[in-house]
Enzyme design. Sequence first.
Site, PDB file in Angstrom:
ATOM      1  CB  SER A 133     139.378  15.604  34.301  1.00 26.26           C
ATOM      2  OG  SER A 133     138.747  16.746  35.880  1.00 26.26           O
ATOM      3  CE1 TYR A 190     135.749  18.926  31.706  1.00 26.09           C
ATOM      4  CE2 TYR A 190     135.782  17.456  33.828  1.00 26.09           C
ATOM      5  CZ  TYR A 190     136.759  18.400  32.982  1.00 26.09           C
ATOM      6  OH  TYR A 190     137.332  18.212  33.087  1.00 26.09           O
TER       7      TYR A 190
END
Length: 235
Positions: free
Chosen positions: A129, A142
Amino acid sequence: MDLGLSGLSALVTGGASGIGRATVDALLAEGATVTVLDRAPRPEGLDVTWVQGDVTDEEAVRSAIPARLDVAVGCAGISGPMGTNARETARDDFARTLEVNLTGQFLLAKHAAPALAGSVFPAIVFVASDSSFVAAPGMAAYCASKGGVLMLTKALAVDFAADGIRVNCVCPSIVDTPMARGDLGDAFDELDCPVLRPQDVARAILYLASPAARGVNGTAHVLDFGGLATSTFPA
């Protein structure tokens, strides 16, 4: 461009929806044979080998590895406790996020490597990401997990170099997936930034997985419309 994926054998984790499903569809369109590991049941009409299981279950991952394997793609992931300040984040929530997003990728690579070593053009591609590089409020778990995937990519590229297995990752910004829409709710349709389609990410994955990218190893391919390149300097 002919990516040279026709006839190759691929394994995709998290292939039931979002980026994973787009990757499965793209691989099939290129003529690859696909195996999927996902917690969800097999969708109707999808011509793949389906293994229902969790990427954190080592035996499930091991059992999903086909005898012949050329490409392994790790798409399975969760958001974790989004919007929760680190001071209020439960230990179990933090641990579960790392277990799925990071340990799941490690288990995929660990058990795929022996089969991949027999391939002429073996490749592993992880979905990381832009949160591997930058942080937003309430995303400690995350960000930590995706930052880990970035470094795992580099470490495995080194460990697997002797077997010729390339390991790379894609790092997309916001993607229009059920998970992202679930996280953001009505705010998703009000975003004032560009949003990727799952197919955009799938195309990047297929390139990195293909013989066309044979010189690319241990790298992160960022898809963020230039976000990381943009300075906050008030010019």
